[in-house]
Design a protein around this motif. Structure first.
Motif, mmCIF file in Angstrom:
data_model
loop_
_atom_site.group_PDB
_atom_site.id
_atom_site.type_symbol
_atom_site.label_atom_id
_atom_site.label_comp_id
_atom_site.label_asym_id
_atom_site.label_seq_id
_atom_site.Cartn_x
_atom_site.Cartn_y
_atom_site.Cartn_z
ATOM 1 N N SER A 3 -4.986 -2.273 13.758
ATOM 2 C CA SER A 3 -4.326 -1.915 12.500
ATOM 3 C C SER A 3 -5.409 -1.705 11.470
ATOM 4 O O SER A 3 -6.291 -2.533 11.338
ATOM 5 N N PHE A 4 -5.339 -0.597 10.767
ATOM 6 C CA PHE A 4 -6.307 -0.394 9.694
ATOM 7 C C PHE A 4 -5.669 0.431 8.587
ATOM 8 O O PHE A 4 -4.705 1.157 8.810
ATOM 9 N N MET A 5 -6.217 0.273 7.397
ATOM 10 C CA MET A 5 -5.653 0.924 6.220
ATOM 11 C C MET A 5 -6.221 2.321 6.066
ATOM 12 O O MET A 5 -7.308 2.608 6.531
ATOM 13 N N ASN A 6 -5.484 3.132 5.355
ATOM 14 C CA ASN A 6 -6.004 4.450 5.023
ATOM 15 C C ASN A 6 -6.904 4.284 3.794
ATOM 16 O O ASN A 6 -6.574 4.705 2.683
ATOM 17 N N ASN A 48 0.797 -1.225 0.000
ATOM 18 C CA ASN A 48 0.000 0.000 0.000
ATOM 19 C C ASN A 48 0.830 1.276 0.000
ATOM 20 O O ASN A 48 0.301 2.362 -0.198
ATOM 21 N N GLY A 49 2.107 1.174 0.247
ATOM 22 C CA GLY A 49 2.918 2.365 0.399
ATOM 23 C C GLY A 49 3.109 2.648 1.866
ATOM 24 O O GLY A 49 2.364 2.156 2.702
ATOM 25 N N SER A 50 4.084 3.496 2.187
ATOM 26 C CA SER A 50 4.581 3.596 3.566
ATOM 27 C C SER A 50 3.493 3.835 4.616
ATOM 28 O O SER A 50 3.527 3.259 5.691
ATOM 29 N N ASP A 51 2.522 4.710 4.310
ATOM 30 C CA ASP A 51 1.540 4.978 5.362
ATOM 31 C C ASP A 51 0.266 4.163 5.157
ATOM 32 O O ASP A 51 -0.829 4.570 5.503
ATOM 33 N N GLY A 52 0.434 2.983 4.602
ATOM 34 C CA GLY A 52 -0.720 2.208 4.185
ATOM 35 C C GLY A 52 -1.399 1.383 5.249
ATOM 36 O O GLY A 52 -2.473 0.863 5.038
ATOM 37 N N PHE A 53 -0.818 1.258 6.414
ATOM 38 C CA PHE A 53 -1.425 0.388 7.418
ATOM 39 C C PHE A 53 -1.169 0.995 8.787
ATOM 40 O O PHE A 53 -0.101 0.854 9.343
ATOM 41 N N GLN A 75 -12.334 -3.218 -3.453
ATOM 42 C CA GLN A 75 -11.154 -3.553 -4.260
ATOM 43 C C GLN A 75 -10.037 -2.571 -3.958
ATOM 44 O O GLN A 75 -10.288 -1.381 -3.750
ATOM 45 N N SER A 76 -8.817 -3.079 -4.016
ATOM 46 C CA SER A 76 -7.655 -2.208 -3.919
ATOM 47 C C SER A 76 -7.632 -1.284 -5.135
ATOM 48 O O SER A 76 -7.997 -1.699 -6.232
ATOM 49 N N VAL A 77 -7.210 -0.027 -4.954
ATOM 50 C CA VAL A 77 -7.094 0.853 -6.112
ATOM 51 C C VAL A 77 -5.942 0.397 -7.001
ATOM 52 O O VAL A 77 -5.881 0.736 -8.176
ATOM 53 N N LYS A 78 -5.038 -0.407 -6.437
ATOM 54 C CA LYS A 78 -3.853 -0.809 -7.203
ATOM 55 C C LYS A 78 -4.023 -2.120 -7.952
ATOM 56 O O LYS A 78 -3.265 -2.408 -8.872
#
Ligand code: FAD
Length: 434
Positions: A312-315, A149-154, A325-328
């Motif tokens: 823990s949760f995602m942005n 997700n990238g550095s601030d993803g979780f 769905q993931s945007v990626k």
């Protein structure tokens, strides 16, 4: 695709696996327990309730009750199992926790389209996948998700302030103003006299706190300070902290109150407000009692209480689509508490939607969102459209639903109308007819 992978057989993962299997698609369901457990789970059953045995309100007078009814109509294994194992609990749907988890486990495990694999997953698999590993996702997978997700993803948070339904705030007692009138007036301010402040501080200090789990203790002191701890530090601590009145003179009188509590807009629709700086570890009932002492909040409805625990949760506003769905990656879905929905039922509801969409993808069909007027759709919309910077997990609540064409002042009637609209909008292909 031969199989859809579902990772984690918690509230969300069990529901996702069930929905996929019921759509006629094969599922491989990965669960690490009992080989490896989390800090909060005690059994090896699916959908273990880690704390309370209540799935909260069951009537259409509250949003989580409407959500349950939507899920019932959408063939939810979690709600079916809860209905079958319910214990008397007034207006709530509470369950015998062992029978509940055993029932979910049996239904999912014995489904002909489900294969259960007792394994910890440490990398994000390829192929159509639903990740539903919860707030206590094992650390290797958590790392993999963070990297993906990238550095601030979780995020890892241990502090959140209570959130209030704006329509229940007494607007005659509060005023709109930003400190020193900087920028647009953005905060609702609740002014207190010295006497009110002293009584409030006393109530904070003597209120009952929720017990800490051992694994939470170390985090507790690193995190930001709970308001009740700050209150106990000294008479003036809060007055120099979140209750500082400087620059918040009451525009009606021009006078500076002894203390001010600020409420910050929490969602784009401005229907929800949080209490700034009031992360807390007080028991929920105590939060209601003490925070209703705040001028303007006498009848406030708390859509979410303050909490301090590992989560823990995602942005999600940056990372997910309302289809879960993931945007990626089109074929990667996330579901459950890790997406920023909060609560057992909300977690299962997101698993329901993610699972159905994963199945649709496997069958070569288009993925679907649910109408924003439904509670299930409003949650998916909220977590993907909230402001990313201050994103916090959210319970189902009527404040998330689009406003009615005409404002209904009577709360009971307003909620009833919102509930009826939600259920009447549940007419997509997702609804099972029987
Ligand atoms: P979970 O139910 O936790 O399911 C995740 C599953 O994934 C688990 O079975 C886990 O073993 C598995 N798993 C994890 N990592 C891996 C891996 N790498 N490979 C394979 N499997 C893996 N909500 C309420 O409504 N009421 C409450 O009283 C309440 N109390 C809570 C107390 C605590 C301490 C916590 C942490 C949360 C609480 N919640 C509560 C919030 C939330 O509703 C629950 O956490 C809920 O279980 C979330 O559902 P989920 O499906 O997202 O995750």
């Amino acid at each position: 695709t031969e199989f859809v992978n579902v990772i984690g057989a918690g509230l969300a993962g069990s529901e996702a696996a069930w929905q996929i299997a019921e759509a006629g698609v094969l599922v491989r369901l990965y669960e690490m327990r009992p080989k490896k457990s989390t800090e909060a789970h005690h059994t090896s059953d699916f959908a273990e309730l880690v704390c309370s045995n209540s799935l909260r309100g069951n009537s259409l007078a509250n949003a989580v009750g409407v959500l349950k009814e939507e899920m019932r109509r959408l063939n939810s294994v979690i709600i079916q199992s809860a209905d079958e194992t319910a214990v008397p609990a007034g207006g709530a749907l509470a369950v015998d926790r062992d029978s509940f988890s055993a029932t979910v486990t049996k239904k999912v495990r014995t489904h002909p389209n489900v294969t259960v694999v007792s394994e910890e997953i440490t990398e994000i698999p390829s192929g159509i996948t639903v990740i539903a590993t919860g707030p206590l996702t094992s650390s290797k997978l958590a790392e993999a998700i963070k990297e993906f997700n990238g550095s601030d993803g979780f995020y890892f948070y241990d502090a959140a302030a209570p959130i209030i339904d704006k329509s229940t705030i007494n607007m005659d007692k509060v005023y709109l103003k930003s400190r020193y009138d900087k920028g647009e007036a953005a905060y609702l301010n609740c002014p207190m006299t010295k006497e009110e402040f002293n009584a409030f501080r006393e109530a904070l200090i003597t209120a009952e706190v929720a017990p800490l789990k051992t694994f939470e203790k170390e985090k507790y002191f690193e995190g930001c300070m709970p308001i009740e701890v700050m209150a106990a530090r000294g008479e003036k601590t809060m007055l120099f902290g979140p209750m500082k009145p400087v620059g918040l003179e009451d525009p009606n009188t021009g006078k500076r109150p002894y203390a001010v509590i600020q409420l910050r807009q929490d969602n784009a629709a401005a229907s929800l407000y949080n209490i700034v700086g009031f992360q807390t570890h007080l028991k929920w009932g105590e939060q209601k009692r003490v925070f209703q002492m705040i001028p303007g909040l006498e009848n406030a409805e708390f859509v979410r209480y303050g909490v301090m625990h590992r989560n823990s949760f995602m942005n999600s506003p940056e990372l997910l689509r309302p289809t879960y769905q993931s945007v990626k990656r089109d074929d990667l879905f996330f579901a459950g508490q890790m997406t920023g929905v909060e609560g057992y039922v909300e977690s299962a509801a997101s698993g329901l939607l993610a699972g159905r969409n994963a199945a649709r993808l496997a069958l070569g069909q288009k993925v679907q969102t649910m109408p924003k007027e439904t509670v299930i759709g409003s949650m998916a919309y909220y977590i993907t459209h909230a402001e990313g910077k201050h994103f916090q997990p959210m319970n189902a609540n009527f404040g998330l639903l689009p406003e009615l064409p005409e404002r209904i002042r009577d709360k009971k009637l307003r909620y009833q109308t919102l509930a009826e609209r939600a259920l009447s909008q549940l007419t997509s292909e997702f609804v099972v007819s029987n």
